[in-house]
Design a protein around this motif. Structure first.
Motif, PDB file in Angstrom:
ATOM      1  N   ILE A 197      11.658  -5.195  -7.695  1.00 15.20           N
ATOM      2  CA  ILE A 197      11.091  -4.945  -9.016  1.00 15.20           C
ATOM      3  C   ILE A 197      11.745  -5.864 -10.039  1.00 15.20           C
ATOM      4  N   ALA A 198      10.921  -6.527 -10.838  1.00 15.09           N
ATOM      5  CA  ALA A 198      11.399  -7.404 -11.908  1.00 15.09           C
ATOM      6  C   ALA A 198      10.801  -6.948 -13.230  1.00 15.09           C
ATOM      7  N   ALA A 199      11.449  -7.344 -14.330  1.00 17.12           N
ATOM      8  CA  ALA A 199      10.991  -6.965 -15.667  1.00 17.12           C
ATOM      9  C   ALA A 199      10.583  -8.202 -16.452  1.00 17.12           C
ATOM     10  N   GLU A 200       9.487  -8.082 -17.170  1.00 14.57           N
ATOM     11  CA  GLU A 200       9.030  -9.136 -18.073  1.00 14.57           C
ATOM     12  C   GLU A 200       8.855  -8.525 -19.451  1.00 14.57           C
ATOM     13  N   GLU A 201       9.708  -8.905 -20.386  1.00 14.50           N
ATOM     14  CA  GLU A 201       9.639  -8.303 -21.714  1.00 14.50           C
ATOM     15  C   GLU A 201       8.372  -8.753 -22.431  1.00 14.50           C
ATOM     16  N   LEU A 202       7.722  -7.794 -23.104  1.00  9.81           N
ATOM     17  CA  LEU A 202       6.452  -8.060 -23.766  1.00  9.81           C
ATOM     18  C   LEU A 202       6.566  -8.089 -25.280  1.00  9.81           C
ATOM     19  N   ARG A 203       7.145  -7.039 -25.857  1.00 14.16           N
ATOM     20  CA  ARG A 203       7.177  -6.933 -27.319  1.00 14.16           C
ATOM     21  C   ARG A 203       8.209  -5.888 -27.722  1.00 14.16           C
ATOM     22  N   GLN A 204       8.484  -5.855 -29.009  1.00  9.81           N
ATOM     23  CA  GLN A 204       9.460  -4.911 -29.533  1.00  9.81           C
ATOM     24  C   GLN A 204       8.924  -4.239 -30.790  1.00  9.81           C
ATOM     25  N   GLY A 210       0.787  -1.224   0.000  1.00  3.22           N
ATOM     26  CA  GLY A 210       0.000   0.000   0.000  1.00  3.22           C
ATOM     27  C   GLY A 210       0.817   1.271   0.000  1.00  3.22           C
ATOM     28  N   SER A 211       2.123   1.167   0.177  1.00  5.15           N
ATOM     29  CA  SER A 211       2.979   2.353   0.180  1.00  5.15           C
ATOM     30  C   SER A 211       3.231   2.842  -1.244  1.00  5.15           C
ATOM     31  N   THR A 212       3.598   4.120  -1.338  1.00  3.21           N
ATOM     32  CA  THR A 212       3.979   4.707  -2.619  1.00  3.21           C
ATOM     33  C   THR A 212       5.459   5.065  -2.551  1.00  3.21           C
ATOM     34  N   ARG A 213       6.213   4.628  -3.556  1.00  8.84           N
ATOM     35  CA  ARG A 213       7.644   4.889  -3.593  1.00  8.84           C
ATOM     36  C   ARG A 213       8.004   5.526  -4.935  1.00  8.84           C
ATOM     37  N   ILE A 214       9.149   6.208  -4.947  1.00 10.06           N
ATOM     38  CA  ILE A 214       9.613   6.856  -6.173  1.00 10.06           C
ATOM     39  C   ILE A 214      10.640   5.943  -6.821  1.00 10.06           C
ATOM     40  N   LEU A 215      10.255   5.341  -7.937  1.00  8.81           N
ATOM     41  CA  LEU A 215      11.134   4.432  -8.679  1.00  8.81           C
ATOM     42  C   LEU A 215      11.873   5.229  -9.753  1.00  8.81           C
ATOM     43  N   VAL A 216      13.185   5.167  -9.730  1.00 10.55           N
ATOM     44  CA  VAL A 216      14.032   5.820 -10.732  1.00 10.55           C
ATOM     45  C   VAL A 216      14.698   4.727 -11.560  1.00 10.55           C
ATOM     46  N   ALA A 217      14.675   4.875 -12.871  1.00 10.27           N
ATOM     47  CA  ALA A 217      15.290   3.878 -13.746  1.00 10.27           C
ATOM     48  C   ALA A 217      16.041   4.577 -14.868  1.00 10.27           C
ATOM     49  N   ALA A 218      17.115   3.940 -15.327  1.00  9.05           N
ATOM     50  CA  ALA A 218      17.953   4.539 -16.365  1.00  9.05           C
ATOM     51  C   ALA A 218      18.486   3.460 -17.291  1.00  9.05           C
ATOM     52  N   SER A 219      18.710   3.827 -18.544  1.00  5.88           N
ATOM     53  CA  SER A 219      19.349   2.907 -19.476  1.00  5.88           C
ATOM     54  C   SER A 219      20.827   2.797 -19.120  1.00  5.88           C
ATOM     55  N   ASP A 220      21.294   1.557 -18.974  1.00  6.47           N
ATOM     56  CA  ASP A 220      22.656   1.295 -18.513  1.00  6.47           C
ATOM     57  C   ASP A 220      23.527   0.882 -19.699  1.00  6.47           C
ATOM     58  N   ARG A 221      24.628   1.622 -19.904  1.00  7.99           N
ATOM     59  CA  ARG A 221      25.525   1.371 -21.042  1.00  7.99           C
ATOM     60  C   ARG A 221      26.911   0.922 -20.587  1.00  7.99           C
ATOM     61  N   ASN A 222      27.033   0.470 -19.363  1.00  6.02           N
ATOM     62  CA  ASN A 222      28.339   0.028 -18.901  1.00  6.02           C
ATOM     63  C   ASN A 222      28.846  -1.174 -19.688  1.00  6.02           C
ATOM     64  N   ASP A 223      27.933  -2.022 -20.111  1.00  7.57           N
ATOM     65  CA  ASP A 223      28.269  -3.113 -21.023  1.00  7.57           C
ATOM     66  C   ASP A 223      27.535  -2.838 -22.326  1.00  7.57           C
ATOM     67  N   ARG A 224      28.275  -2.422 -23.359  1.00  7.78           N
ATOM     68  CA  ARG A 224      27.635  -2.012 -24.613  1.00  7.78           C
ATOM     69  C   ARG A 224      27.019  -3.180 -25.383  1.00  7.78           C
ATOM     70  N   ALA A 225      27.253  -4.402 -24.947  1.00  4.29           N
ATOM     71  CA  ALA A 225      26.710  -5.564 -25.650  1.00  4.29           C
ATOM     72  C   ALA A 225      25.519  -6.182 -24.931  1.00  4.29           C
ATOM     73  N   VAL A 226      25.279  -5.803 -23.658  1.00  5.05           N
ATOM     74  CA  VAL A 226      24.183  -6.383 -22.879  1.00  5.05           C
ATOM     75  C   VAL A 226      23.302  -5.253 -22.363  1.00  5.05           C
ATOM     76  N   PRO A 227      22.155  -5.010 -22.986  1.00  6.14           N
ATOM     77  CA  PRO A 227      21.297  -3.898 -22.557  1.00  6.14           C
ATOM     78  C   PRO A 227      20.613  -4.180 -21.232  1.00  6.14           C
ATOM     79  N   LYS A 228      20.661  -3.180 -20.339  1.00  4.62           N
ATOM     80  CA  LYS A 228      20.062  -3.331 -19.014  1.00  4.62           C
ATOM     81  C   LYS A 228      19.424  -2.020 -18.583  1.00  4.62           C
ATOM     82  N   ILE A 229      18.530  -2.144 -17.593  1.00  6.22           N
ATOM     83  CA  ILE A 229      17.940  -0.999 -16.908  1.00  6.22           C
ATOM     84  C   ILE A 229      18.494  -0.986 -15.490  1.00  6.22           C
ATOM     85  N   ALA A 230      19.040   0.147 -15.063  1.00  5.26           N
ATOM     86  CA  ALA A 230      19.504   0.316 -13.687  1.00  5.26           C
ATOM     87  C   ALA A 230      18.389   0.943 -12.863  1.00  5.26           C
ATOM     88  N   LEU A 231      18.116   0.381 -11.688  1.00  7.12           N
ATOM     89  CA  LEU A 231      17.016   0.840 -10.837  1.00  7.12           C
ATOM     90  C   LEU A 231      17.533   1.463  -9.539  1.00  7.12           C
TER      91      LEU A 231
END
Length: 370
Positions: free
Chosen positions: A208-215, A121-142
């Motif tokens: 928080i987890a991610a489930e890819e849907l479509r591209q 029931g709590s509300t939190r501020i989720l911040v996410a960013a595109s992570d380029r530390n590994d240019r071959a493996v795309p990730k989101i940093a939370l």
């Protein structure tokens, strides 16, 4: 480029234990300005910046990139601006421009945030960013952001989520609100090859987890993106081509072109950051027309141009070569009574790059928006 509607062609593949559509888009537009050709410089009204952030820590480099805004509803003047140094990490600034916190998370490119509802029931501020530390493996940093203390939850990201196919480079990023039961948000990662990967973000035991849907695949390099939750529409900037709109309804999706580089709408490549200024039923898409150091507005209801402006004049100087932009309407205190626009400044010499803060009232008045 208006009126160029293209159906998505769906294929199917196993993803997260289920068969989900992978959506591919064939562009029907060619690139913008030919190599070496002089870029146009379209008319635009001047609006002065009323604030700026401290410079990012990486000097003598193209480092500052993309901002996000959190509005403190209880104390609007205590709202926060986040900004990436794409060679070093993520900053948190107050509206006075002073650094409140910094995460040395490395190559984070685009950032967005959402207030999310948790299972307890709590509300939190989720911040996410595109992570380029590994240019071959795309990730989101939370990260979690504490609005009361203006601090990120930890110096390092709390999690890295997968985002699209590998090998590929995570580049652009934006979030939208939840679209189905069990979600806290939707995430959109723009890979450098033009692929946009949509994932649903879900809470599992407080994480928080991610489930890819479509591209969706655009023909050439793309980066800027933004979601209009009011209409369920994703906007994507294909840098040398223009702006696409993608309705996010389930089932077969159709992308249509909103504006093209070089047309009367006044976009000069590269087309970079996108942001949405919305208040009730009225709203505008704000676009960084990087090639002529300007910002173009489009009416979200009609899709037509609503004017152009430059951040110029005043004691803080002009912005140029802007990558990321963000805007949020509402009360941000006496200096920004109707809303706040933030733009990355690509030339803040003799200091390192930073972010300029502009009053939405000043923009609205200069363009005669109602």
């Amino acid at each position: 480029m208006r009126g160029c509607d293209m159906p998505f062609v769906a294929s199917r593949r196993a993803m997260a234990g289920a068969l989900l559509p992978a959506l591919l888009l064939s562009a029907c537009a060619t690139a913008g300005s030919p190599a070496g050709a002089p870029r146009p410089h379209y008319p635009a009204v001047d609006v002065a910046a009323e604030g700026e952030t401290a410079p990012v820590g990486t000097a003598k480099a193209d480092a500052a990139d993309d901002p996000a805004i959190w509005r403190n509803a209880a104390n609007p003047a205590a709202s926060l601006v986040l900004g990436t140094d794409k060679k070093a990490g993520l900053y948190v600034y107050g509206l006075d421009g002073r650094v409140r916190d910094f995460s040395p998370a490395g190559a984070l490119n685009n950032v967005d945030l959402r207030e999310v509802r948790m299972a307890d029931g709590s509300t939190r501020i989720l911040v996410a960013a595109s992570d380029r530390n590994d240019r071959a493996v795309p990730k989101i940093a939370l990260f979690w952001l504490d609005g009361a203390t203006a601090r990120l939850s930890a110096q390092e990201p709390i999690a890295f989520l997968p985002a699209g196919h590998a090998p590929a480079e995570a580049y652009g990023f934006c979030m939208g609100g939840p679209r189905a039961t069990g979600e806290v948000a939707r995430a959109y990662v723009v890979l450098k090859d033009g692929t946009v990967s949509e994932s649903r973000l879900v809470e599992r035991s407080g994480r928080i987890a991610a489930e890819e849907l479509r591209q969706v695949k655009f023909a050439t390099q793309s980066e800027g993106c933004v979601v209009d939750d009011a209409t369920g529409t994703l906007y994507v900037a294909e840098e040398d081509v223009g702006i696409w709109k993608v309705p996010l309804a389930e089932g077969t999706l159709v992308a249509s072109a909103l504006a093209r580089v070089g047309e009367a709408d006044g976009l000069v490549d590269d087309v970079e950051g996108l942001a949405i200024a919305r208040q009730g039923s009225k709203g505008w898409l704000v676009v960084s027309s990087q090639g002529d150091n300007a910002y173009a507005l489009f009416d979200l209801e009609t899709g037509k141009s609503a004017g152009r402006f430059r951040v110029s004049g005043g004691s803080l100087g002009a912005t140029s070569e802007t990558d990321g932009v963000e805007v949020l309407l509402g009360d941000f205190g006496p200096q920004f009574p109707e809303g706040l626009f933030v733009a990355q400044d690509g030339d803040n010499a003799p200091l390192a790059q930073n972010f300029k803060l502009v009053s939405w009232r000043a923009i609205r008045t200069a363009l005669g928006l109602r």
